[in-house]
Design an enzyme around this catalytic site. Structure first.
Site, PDB file in Angstrom:
ATOM      1  CB  SER A   1      -2.126   0.693  -2.842  1.00 39.89           C
ATOM      2  OG  SER A   1      -3.086   0.969  -1.838  1.00 39.89           O
TER       3      SER A   1
ATOM      4  CG  HIS B   1      -1.523   1.298   1.556  1.00 43.18           C
ATOM      5  ND1 HIS B   1      -2.468   1.894   0.757  1.00 43.18           N
ATOM      6  CD2 HIS B   1      -1.327   2.150   2.608  1.00 43.18           C
ATOM      7  CE1 HIS B   1      -2.831   3.047   1.290  1.00 43.18           C
ATOM      8  NE2 HIS B   1      -2.151   3.234   2.403  1.00 43.18           N
TER       9      HIS B   1
ATOM     10  CG  HIS C   1       0.669   6.601   1.055  1.00 41.27           C
ATOM     11  ND1 HIS C   1      -0.221   7.656   1.113  1.00 41.27           N
ATOM     12  CD2 HIS C   1       0.147   5.627   1.843  1.00 41.27           C
ATOM     13  CE1 HIS C   1      -1.233   7.344   1.903  1.00 41.27           C
ATOM     14  NE2 HIS C   1      -1.040   6.111   2.351  1.00 41.27           N
TER      15      HIS C   1
HETATM   16 FE   FE2 Z   1      -2.279   4.957   3.654  1.00 37.10          FE
END
Ligand code: FE2
Length: 328
Positions: free
Chosen positions: A222, A158, A163
């Site tokens: 993600s 993720h 990010h």
């Molecule tokens: Fe996050």
């Protein structure tokens, strides 16, 4: 969905007694082994490398390949641009999980953001405050291989696929840092509102490109289930409006039914600044990139420092503009 658990201080043990990972003793041992890296980490050290297993790399590959099929049609242009750069020079490949140290160095070169390993459990205040210092608290373990499309907590898949590409975009990095700075010194009630704004922007935000919706939130970018869902008719899309977005209830255990869209990152930044100006707190702050520290603006000397920095920037801008306008 698990992203907000980090924010709401709910532990993996408390919430996921039926998860594959919790039921698998060898997985729990592996999680502890990787979590210990974060517990022992000190600011300024290199992030220790993890020798990921074949199973962990296979889980990464499973998600990576499926997401790459969706990015061209679903991801915002900033994510697509940086993701290509990450593949060229940041060590991203479908075959193995990149090391946080390498990715952190990539981020430092692009926007000054850096990664800090975290075991997974953080309060909203601590997590958001770290953004003020261009530091992103990043997990290093991988979700259980039995469920590659789902993790009960944020994992490095993720963080790295969602990010990191966005934090390497200068404008988005600025937004993330300003969000972090805005949380310093505010009440617990306002921290909850900022955590919700984080959820609907950094985790699940939508933006417009040539009139079309695209995803810029890491939670969507993600997860192929979330990414397909976020642009489907199953979602009610509302215009981003911080005072109302900040109190919107959300689901953290299923696909998102409500999302918010910004016209652009500039639009998002402007609206957030207007909202932050309405939040009561006892002091204002500014970030000093030279010392990587936050200054409290509660006395004249601090204001003069900010003013001097601005004046230097304006002088440089005027000088460069004059030079460009000068006939050769
Ligand atoms: Fe996050």
């Amino acid at each position: 969905m698990w992203f907000i658990r980090r924010i709401l201080k709910v532990s993996w043990k408390d919430k996921n007694t039926n998860d594959e990972g919790f039921a698998d003793k060898s997985y729990r041992v592996r999680r502890k082994e990787i979590a210990d890296i974060a517990f022992e980490y000190k600011h300024g050290q290199s992030i220790p490398r993890v020798q990921y297993t074949d199973e962990e790399n296979a889980t990464w590959q499973h998600v990576y390949v499926r997401l790459k099929e969706l990015f061209p049609t679903h991801a915002c242009k900033e994510h697509i641009r940086v993701f290509a750069t990450l593949e060229e020079e940041g060590g991203f490949t479908e075959h193995q999980i990149p090391q946080l140290e390498d990715v952190s160095n990539f981020l430092k070169r692009k926007t000054g953001f850096q990664l800090r390993p975290v075991a997974g459990l953080l309060s909203a205040r601590d997590f958001l405050a770290s953004l003020a210092f261009r530091t992103f608290q990043c997990t290093q373990y991988v979700r259980h291989g039995a469920k590659p499309d789902h993790s009960p907590e944020p994992d490095c898949i993720h963080e790295l696929l969602g990010h990191v590409p966005m934090l390497a975009d200068p404008k988005f990095a600025q937004f993330a840092q300003e969000l972090g700075l805005a949380t310093l010194g505010v009440s617990d009630e306002d921290i909850e509102k900022f955590a919700t704004l984080f959820w609907f922007t950094v985790e699940f935000g939508l933006c417009k490109e040539n009139g079309q919706l695209k995803a810029y939130g890491a939670g969507s970018l993600s997860s192929y289930g979330e990414l397909a869902n976020c642009l489907s008719d199953n979602v009610t899309v509302k215009p981003f409006d911080p005072p109302t977005t900040a109190v919107q209830e959300y689901k953290d255990d299923d696909l998102q039914p409500i999302l918010f869209v910004v016209e652009s990152f500039d639009d998002m930044m402007t609206k957030m600044r207007q909202y932050v100006a309405t939040i009561e707190r006892s002091y204002d702050v500014s970030y000093d990139p030279y010392t990587q520290s936050v200054n409290i603006l509660d006395h004249n000397a601090a204001l003069e420092g900010v003013s001097r920095g601005l004046q230097n920037d304006v002088d440089t801008l005027i000088h460069v503009m004059n030079r460009f306008n000068k006939p050769v």
